[in-house]
Design an enzyme around this catalytic site. Structure first.
Site, short mmCIF file in Angstrom:
data_model
loop_
_atom_site.label_atom_id
_atom_site.label_comp_id
_atom_site.label_asym_id
_atom_site.label_seq_id
_atom_site.Cartn_x
_atom_site.Cartn_y
_atom_site.Cartn_z
N HIS A 18 0.97 13.34 1.01
CA HIS A 18 0.19 12.14 1.29
C HIS A 18 -0.36 12.17 2.72
O HIS A 18 -1.50 12.59 2.94
CB HIS A 18 1.03 10.89 1.05
N SER A 21 0.82 -1.20 0.00
CA SER A 21 0.00 0.00 0.00
C SER A 21 0.86 1.26 0.00
O SER A 21 1.88 1.33 0.69
CB SER A 21 -0.91 0.01 1.24
N CYS A 22 0.41 2.28 -0.73
CA CYS A 22 1.09 3.58 -0.69
C CYS A 22 0.95 4.22 0.68
O CYS A 22 1.65 5.19 0.99
CB CYS A 22 0.52 4.51 -1.76
N SER A 23 0.07 3.70 1.51
CA SER A 23 -0.16 4.24 2.85
C SER A 23 0.59 3.48 3.94
O SER A 23 0.43 3.78 5.12
CB SER A 23 -1.66 4.22 3.17
N SER A 24 1.39 2.51 3.56
CA SER A 24 2.17 1.76 4.54
C SER A 24 3.39 2.57 4.94
O SER A 24 4.05 3.18 4.10
CB SER A 24 2.60 0.42 3.93
#
Length: 484
Positions: free
Chosen positions: A384, A251-254
């Site tokens: 982000h 995930s790009c959010s990890s």
């Protein structure tokens, strides 16, 4: 009417694909809110039904070699079910809002045909999310998947078409760019559609913005988290490990970096190690760097792989350190940690890693921790989000006021929370806008309203003209300017 209706008529297979989409969309835009909501739920059931969900997850891992099946099953279900919850009862057909005091009525209108660019990391969950949001706005959608994710996306579209047959919806509302997918075909599709929504590599996002078609693209991921001296180390470790291991950190959010205030460092590292994290020594850090960035670019050999797989690959590459790597692999590590103090191209651990490898930074205090994150984002990941583990509420506000981020995720498993969760108020999404910091045109979690045109009817209301004193009074009282 969609803008492409005014273009000269293009020809070719992709133009025919778009023409079929437009024909289906013209039928679909006459549907009622109730009919549209049925189509939305049908598309959701196409991926959520357990046997189909698992088939898609297994196909995704087999074809891309990225992530793990069980987490993709959870992601397919949770992200889709959460989106259906968000959309339930939301108005997207006809009049959607009325403000009598302002004399404004808002009317939802479709955008037309949506080109949905999707990544190999989420070859079923991301297309499903975009398809469902597009359908909510009475749009047609054509998915342009990554080449590795094409077969998964194709299977998803088959499942959706089977559900559409049950409700009498045109199959051409949801289509797929034919294989083999390449840059030229994707570029032509973007040019011919009415809206582009791009998730994936920054090259794809830049191409979307340059296509000449209105576009939403997302910024680069490279999330950092902060643990301050007031955090509960055990709870923070649980959240960080859940986030960093989910779907092998695709995930790009990890989290890619964790900045720990010095007073919390010992307890935090101990809590992470108690839960299966392994801190690498200097020699192992150097060997892993050579494996991960063999020519300065992140290697597919580690993307979406488990920490154990990465350790085993390192053992094969690092002859001198083979025994140490095998010992790490035998421990079945959940994540690999490296101590880092540098930021930038010469320090690749400061960038996005798309794997369960976490850079650990140490800060004297909270303000220095925030400064380290700001420097990391100046290199990669601006716009982000940032994670915060703290018992001091005002620190979240401080980060929101000062860091170049669109989200501050407080005391949560970051990769699960950022894209919306059942225990926070963010919209369920797999496409997170990063604002102008990330060179994006929006900073929201992408949702159904981004797939709508909104027409506003304005009626006259009672005139209210303020006096000059109301507007200028305070200014004049503070500054002697009337004589100028």
């Amino acid at each position: 009417m969609a803008h492409s209706a005014f273009h000269s008529t293009p020809t070719g297979p992709i133009a025919e694909l778009v023409a079929r989409s437009h024909a289906a969309q013209r039928i679909y835009e006459t549907w009622s809110q109730e009919q549209v909501d049925t189509a939305v739920v049908a598309a959701g059931w196409a991926i959520i039904e357990p046997k189909r969900n698992r088939e898609l997850a297994e196909l995704a891992v087999a074809d891309t070699g990225v992530g793990n099946v069980e987490d993709k099953v959870r992601k397919n279900y949770r992200k889709t079910f959460g989106l259906l919850r968000d959309l339930r009862g939301a108005r997207s057909v006809g009049v959607i809002a009325e403000d009598p005091a302002r004399g404004i009525v808002e009317i939802a209108r479709p955008v037309g045909v949506v080109c949905a660019i999707t990544p190999s990391t989420n070859p079923s969950a991301t297309p499903a999310n975009k398809i469902i949001n597009a359908l909510k706005g009475r749009n047609a959608v054509i998915v342009a998947p990554s080449p590795k994710g094409w077969s998964t996306a194709a299977r998803l579209v088959e499942f959706i078409h089977a559900q559409f047959d049950r409700i009498g919806a045109p199959r051409d509302l949801v289509q797929l760019l034919p294989a083999p997918v390449n840059k030229q075909a994707t570029a032509e599709l973007m040019r011919l559609c009415d809206l582009v929504v791009a998730t994936g590599s920054q090259a794809n996002v830049r191409a979307a913005y340059a296509s000449g078609t209105p576009a939403f693209g997302v910024g680069a991921g490279n999330v950092a988290g902060i643990v301050d001296e007031t955090a509960d180390a055990a709870l923070a470790a649980d959240r960080i490990l859940l986030s960093k291991t989910f779907d092998n950190a695709t995930s790009c959010s990890s989290e890619n970096s964790l900045v720990i205030v010095d007073a919390a460092r010992a307890a935090m590292l101990a809590a992470l190690e108690d839960r299966g994290a392994v801190m690498l020594g200097a020699e192992q850090k150097a060997a892993l760097q050579a494996l991960m960035w063999p020519e300065g670019k992140l290697s597919a050999a580690v993307i979406g792989k488990s920490a154990r797989e990465i350790a085993e690959r390192a053992a094969a590459e690092d002859t001198a350190g083979r025994a140490a790597w095998l010992a790490i692999a035998e421990r079945n590590p959940r994540i690999l940690m490296v101590a880092e103090d540098g930021i930038g191209h010469e320090h690749p651990y400061s960038g996005e890693k798309l794997s369960p490898v976490l850079a650990i930074y140490t800060a004297r205090d909270f303000d220095e921790a925030a400064g380290i994150v700001e420097r990391i984002y100046a290199y990669e990941g601006a716009g982000h989000s940032v994670g915060l583990h703290s018992a001091t509420p005002e620190r979240a506000l401080q980060l929101g006021l000062t860091l170049p981020v669109s989200r501050v995720i407080v005391d949560q498993a970051h990769c699960i929370a950022t894209g919306g969760s059942f225990n926070n108020g963010l919209p369920f999404s797999l496409s997170m806008g990063c604002g102008t910091w990330g060179k994006n045109s929006f900073s929201d979690n992408m949702n159904y309203r981004h797939y709508l045109n909104i027409t506003r009817v304005s009626r006259p209301i009672a005139e209210r003209v303020p006096s000059e004193e109301e507007i200028f009074g305070d200014y004049f009282a503070q500054h002697d300017v009337r004589s100028l």
